[in-house]
Design a protein around this motif. Structure first.
Motif, PDB file in Angstrom:
ATOM      1  N   SER A 138       0.847  -1.176   0.000  1.00 30.97           N
ATOM      2  CA  SER A 138       0.000   0.000   0.000  1.00 30.97           C
ATOM      3  C   SER A 138       0.886   1.230   0.000  1.00 30.97           C
ATOM      4  O   SER A 138       2.105   1.143   0.173  1.00 30.97           O
ATOM      5  CB  SER A 138      -0.910  -0.005   1.229  1.00 30.97           C
ATOM      6  N   ASP A 139       0.284   2.395  -0.163  1.00 30.73           N
ATOM      7  CA  ASP A 139       1.103   3.602  -0.318  1.00 30.73           C
ATOM      8  C   ASP A 139       1.769   4.053   0.977  1.00 30.73           C
ATOM      9  O   ASP A 139       2.549   5.006   0.959  1.00 30.73           O
ATOM     10  CB  ASP A 139       0.307   4.742  -0.953  1.00 30.73           C
ATOM     11  N   ASP A 140       1.518   3.359   2.090  1.00 32.27           N
ATOM     12  CA  ASP A 140       2.310   3.658   3.289  1.00 32.27           C
ATOM     13  C   ASP A 140       3.672   2.967   3.238  1.00 32.27           C
ATOM     14  O   ASP A 140       4.527   3.196   4.099  1.00 32.27           O
ATOM     15  CB  ASP A 140       1.559   3.265   4.568  1.00 32.27           C
ATOM     16  N   LEU A 141       3.883   2.131   2.221  1.00 33.87           N
ATOM     17  CA  LEU A 141       5.127   1.385   2.007  1.00 33.87           C
ATOM     18  C   LEU A 141       5.452   0.450   3.177  1.00 33.87           C
ATOM     19  O   LEU A 141       6.598   0.051   3.357  1.00 33.87           O
ATOM     20  CB  LEU A 141       6.305   2.330   1.732  1.00 33.87           C
ATOM     21  N   VAL A 142       4.439   0.104   3.937  1.00 40.24           N
ATOM     22  CA  VAL A 142       4.588  -0.807   5.076  1.00 40.24           C
ATOM     23  C   VAL A 142       3.612  -1.981   4.966  1.00 40.24           C
ATOM     24  O   VAL A 142       3.978  -3.133   5.181  1.00 40.24           O
ATOM     25  CB  VAL A 142       4.358  -0.059   6.413  1.00 40.24           C
ATOM     26  N   THR A 143       2.365  -1.676   4.599  1.00 39.20           N
ATOM     27  CA  THR A 143       1.296  -2.667   4.600  1.00 39.20           C
ATOM     28  C   THR A 143       1.220  -3.394   3.267  1.00 39.20           C
ATOM     29  O   THR A 143       1.071  -2.762   2.214  1.00 39.20           O
ATOM     30  CB  THR A 143      -0.061  -1.993   4.873  1.00 39.20           C
ATOM     31  N   ILE A 144       1.312  -4.710   3.295  1.00 44.49           N
ATOM     32  CA  ILE A 144       1.127  -5.514   2.088  1.00 44.49           C
ATOM     33  C   ILE A 144      -0.352  -5.845   1.949  1.00 44.49           C
ATOM     34  O   ILE A 144      -1.008  -6.248   2.918  1.00 44.49           O
ATOM     35  CB  ILE A 144       1.982  -6.787   2.144  1.00 44.49           C
ATOM     36  N   VAL A 145      -0.894  -5.655   0.736  1.00 48.82           N
ATOM     37  CA  VAL A 145      -2.329  -5.834   0.509  1.00 48.82           C
ATOM     38  C   VAL A 145      -2.550  -6.769  -0.682  1.00 48.82           C
ATOM     39  O   VAL A 145      -1.686  -6.923  -1.542  1.00 48.82           O
ATOM     40  CB  VAL A 145      -3.022  -4.472   0.253  1.00 48.82           C
ATOM     41  N   PRO A 146      -3.727  -7.400  -0.753  1.00 50.74           N
ATOM     42  CA  PRO A 146      -4.024  -8.286  -1.888  1.00 50.74           C
ATOM     43  C   PRO A 146      -4.058  -7.530  -3.209  1.00 50.74           C
ATOM     44  O   PRO A 146      -4.348  -6.335  -3.253  1.00 50.74           O
ATOM     45  CB  PRO A 146      -5.417  -8.828  -1.538  1.00 50.74           C
ATOM     46  N   ASN A 147      -3.799  -8.249  -4.278  1.00 55.30           N
ATOM     47  CA  ASN A 147      -3.934  -7.684  -5.613  1.00 55.30           C
ATOM     48  C   ASN A 147      -4.444  -8.782  -6.540  1.00 55.30           C
ATOM     49  O   ASN A 147      -5.626  -9.086  -6.510  1.00 55.30           O
ATOM     50  CB  ASN A 147      -2.608  -7.078  -6.089  1.00 55.30           C
ATOM     51  N   VAL A 148      -3.583  -9.414  -7.329  1.00 57.05           N
ATOM     52  CA  VAL A 148      -4.031 -10.562  -8.115  1.00 57.05           C
ATOM     53  C   VAL A 148      -4.532 -11.669  -7.186  1.00 57.05           C
ATOM     54  O   VAL A 148      -5.564 -12.296  -7.438  1.00 57.05           O
ATOM     55  CB  VAL A 148      -2.892 -11.076  -9.021  1.00 57.05           C
ATOM     56  N   ALA A 149      -3.809 -11.891  -6.109  1.00 57.44           N
ATOM     57  CA  ALA A 149      -4.268 -12.852  -5.096  1.00 57.44           C
ATOM     58  C   ALA A 149      -5.331 -12.205  -4.220  1.00 57.44           C
ATOM     59  O   ALA A 149      -5.235 -11.026  -3.878  1.00 57.44           O
ATOM     60  CB  ALA A 149      -3.100 -13.330  -4.244  1.00 57.44           C
ATOM     61  N   LYS A 150      -6.308 -12.982  -3.834  1.00 62.27           N
ATOM     62  CA  LYS A 150      -7.354 -12.495  -2.931  1.00 62.27           C
ATOM     63  C   LYS A 150      -6.881 -12.516  -1.481  1.00 62.27           C
ATOM     64  O   LYS A 150      -7.232 -11.646  -0.683  1.00 62.27           O
ATOM     65  CB  LYS A 150      -8.605 -13.369  -3.088  1.00 62.27           C
ATOM     66  N   SER A 151      -6.046 -13.519  -1.142  1.00 59.94           N
ATOM     67  CA  SER A 151      -5.564 -13.639   0.235  1.00 59.94           C
ATOM     68  C   SER A 151      -4.348 -14.549   0.258  1.00 59.94           C
ATOM     69  O   SER A 151      -4.007 -15.183  -0.748  1.00 59.94           O
ATOM     70  CB  SER A 151      -6.659 -14.195   1.157  1.00 59.94           C
TER      71      SER A 151
END
Length: 680
Positions: free
Chosen positions: A129-142
């Motif tokens: 994510s744009d905080d450059l700390v939190t990883i978030v789903p994208n192609v993968a749902k989870s």
């Protein structure tokens, strides 16, 4: 009866409210909604939170854009049938966008300086994510880790499709790894990223939406590498498998019918033996041959797909099967097309930017370019903002130089330290960086982690030309022929030739360092070349001096040890010790045996990667890695300064990146699929 009718109407109105339109949430106004991950929702999550049903709509130009994608079926299904059953719902930064427009950008060549615009359309299993700390789903749902970080399970999106409408499944992930990456006929040497404890990871497709990555040793950084790396861990099996003998006994026969010698030649025509996405596309290599294939370019999961690639430019158009929608249900991306002009000359690039002929640019633009860009903002209708650079402009002498006498000199740590003390970093900061930079040693980790000390960060950065001259004298480098410059200890003439690319280092920095070295009697000449020329010469072990930026965030280093194992980077970074790497790859049959510290460093980084960042063990080993880098000292850091990021004022929902950073993959954390152009 009247009462019963009123009750029925009330019930119907309640159902309508529940099934009504979803709130058009934006980051600026989330309308009271919260989500598991910042700035995005899973479809079911949004509908449950807002008691709504999201209906989908499409770009009115999508049929015309699809018609330009060579190999795509002419007729498009309805948008709801093109989206996954579980699309990713994106909250735009400021407002729901409008469709249309062409994003104008520039690169140096078809595979040089292209990361800017690759990042605009890039996807991976996850992202930061744009905080450059939190990883978030994208192609993968989870995703889910096992307890000791040796097994990572990814869950994909049900019903996800490639850009040609064919199903994307876990088999495409397993195929990418087992049949492409680990097939020496396709990829000669897999990247360190895909190893754990020195052994290849294992990738298993469990069912259509479940894929497991299994590792010999703990590797918690694998997830962060998926979030930042340019490599995409999936390839379209339905297109490529027909050219592999494993899947098609007639693969070579089919290839010959298409004008190729073997099936592997077709694979390489598409894939080029690399997971770098923009090696020249089939359209660039041979457009006529590409048109004979089922797909002129490989189907993609990205927001846009290539439809033209020449020596002058590349054009990409919106992917009609892209898996993201906004909170109003509009399929992303908003922007129709991206046109990428190839402009290798830096002065021409800057002029085009000043004239407002570009919509976004960061790569290959450095702080010395800022004054001209800042002066032109109002007239050019654009904005320039300075952001901290990740990566430090770094020099390195070729420790496996083909000239044995030079090689002996370059392997002398006293020589390298002398050349470092000859560099006037304060002058570089003042002249090239307007006193906005900071002198630093190369310590591998950037930004500077908590376990690094001030002493480590400043190691050997003092400007001391007299000490440098004295050290060179002791080495035996004196002026024996009376031409004013030092010769090799043997008496042979010595000249340092620096080839550099402005993509890797600003001209003014190279000029100042060369002058510093000339001032202590080491004749130094410089030549600007294209990034392609630089990289080819570097990989061929033909350079005296390497000049590029180095340094990676802890999160990236956690997943890949490439920066600390010969040749100390990928093709695209600063490489050294090419013949050390050859010796290690051939198990001593070829090349030159590296010194002991190289193996110590390899063991340290491998051990460090098995721990979670921030733990005591991780910090302790991280500090030892920095000490070993200072002890070996083959990379000479200079001055780290902010760099400009340029964007058109007409480009909306644009969030200026927190860093000027290839390492976080440029705009990737900032969701460029929701950029749009303001209507006049």
């Amino acid at each position: 009866m009247k009462f019963l009718l009123s009750a029925s109407l009330l019930a119907l109105s309640t159902v309508a409210a529940v099934a009504g339109d979803c709130p058009k949430a934006t980051v600026a106004d989330m309308q009271g909604l919260t989500s598991a991950y910042p700035q995005q929702f899973e479809l079911a999550e949004l509908e449950k939170a807002a008691s709504c049903a999201l209906s989908f709509s499409e770009n009115p130009d999508i049929a015309a854009l699809n018609a330009r994608i060579l190999g795509n079926p002419e007729k498009l299904p309805a948008v709801a049938d093109r989206l996954p059953a579980e699309p990713l719902v994106v909250a735009p930064y400021e407002e729901i966008g409008v469709y249309g427009g062409v994003l104008k950008g520039m690169s140096n060549a078809t595979e040089a300086g292209t990361s800017d615009l690759l990042s605009v359309r890039h996807v991976n299993l996850v992202r930061f994510s744009d905080d450059l700390v939190t990883i978030v789903p994208n192609v993968a749902k989870s995703w889910k880790w096992n307890e000791n970080f040796t097994e990572l399970t990814m869950t994909l999106r049900k019903g996800h499709k490639w850009s040609d409408g064919e199903p994307f499944t876990a088999e495409d992930v397993a195929f990418w790894y087992n049949d492409m990456t680990m097939n020496s006929n396709v990829v000669e040497k897999p990247r360190d990223l895909w190893t754990s404890g020195g052994e290849p990871i294992e990738v298993v497709a469990v069912d259509d939406v479940t894929v497991i990555f299994k590792m010999k040793e703990p590797k918690p950084g694998l997830l962060s590498n998926f979030a930042t790396d340019y490599a995409q861990p999936f390839q379209p099996k339905h297109v490529l498998s027909k050219y592999l003998p494993k899947y098609n006994p007639d693969a070579d026969k089919l290839a010959k019918e298409l004008g190729f010698e073997t099936g592997y030649d077709v694979i390489k025509f598409y894939y080029n033996g690399s997971d770098w996405k923009d090696v020249p596309s089939p359209l660039f290599k041979d457009e006529e041959k590409a048109k004979k294939l089922d797909h002129a370019v490989l189907p993609t999961l990205e927001s846009m797909i290539v439809v033209k690639d020449t020596t002058e430019d590349r054009q990409v158009v919106a992917n009609p099967y892209f898996f993201q929608v906004d909170t109003a249900g509009q399929q992303l991306p908003y922007i129709n097309e991206l046109h990428e002009a190839y402009i290798p000359d830096n002065e021409v690039k800057i002029l085009k930017m000043v004239n407002g002929e570009v919509d976004y640019k960061a790569q290959s633009v450095s702080l010395p370019d800022a004054p001209a860009l800042l002066d032109g903002q109002e007239k050019g209708k654009y904005t320039v903002e300075l952001r901290p650079q990740i990566g430090l402009p770094t020099f390195s002498f070729n420790v496996t130089d083909n000239d044995e006498e030079k090689r002996d000199l370059f392997n002398n740590r006293d020589f390298r330290l002398a050349m470092s003390h000859a560099i006037n970093r304060e002058e570089i900061n003042h002249v090239a960086y307007f006193d906005l930079g900071e002198p630093k040693a190369y310590i591998a980790f950037d930004p500077v982690p908590p376990f690094a000390t001030e002493e480590q960060v400043k190691f050997a950065t003092e400007f001391d030309p007299e000490a440098a001259k004295s050290a060179l004298d002791k080495i035996g480098m004196v002026d024996k022929d009376g031409d004013g410059f030092r010769d090799l200890p043997s008496g042979n003439k010595f000249t340092l030739n620096i080839q550099f690319s402005t993509q890797g280092m600003a001209t003014s920095v190279v000029e100042l360092v060369a002058q510093n070295w000339n001032d202590v009697g080491v004749e130094t000449k410089i030549k600007e070349v294209t990034s392609d020329e630089y990289r080819a010469a570097q990989s061929a072990n033909e350079l005296d001096v390497m000049a590029w930026t180095r340094g990676q965030p802890v999160a990236v280093m956690q997943g890949s040890a490439e920066e600390l194992i010969p040749p100390f980077s990928t093709y695209f970074g600063l490489r050294n010790g090419m013949l050390w790497s050859q010796w290690m790859d051939s198990e001593g049959k070829e090349g030159i045996e590296p010194p002991k510290w190289v193996f110590e460093l390899k063991d340290l980084i491998t051990e460090w990667q098995s721990y979670l960042p921030g733990t005591e063990d991780s910090n302790k080993i991280g500090a030892r890695i920095i000490d070993l880098l200072n002890d070996s000292y083959i990379f000479i850091g200079t001055v780290q300064a902010p760099n400009p990021i340029y964007h058109s004022n007409a480009l909306k929902n644009f969030e200026t990146p927190k860093t000027w950073s290839y390492e976080y993959y440029r705009t990737y954390p900032y969701r460029s699929t929701q950029w749009f152009f303001a209507k006049d």
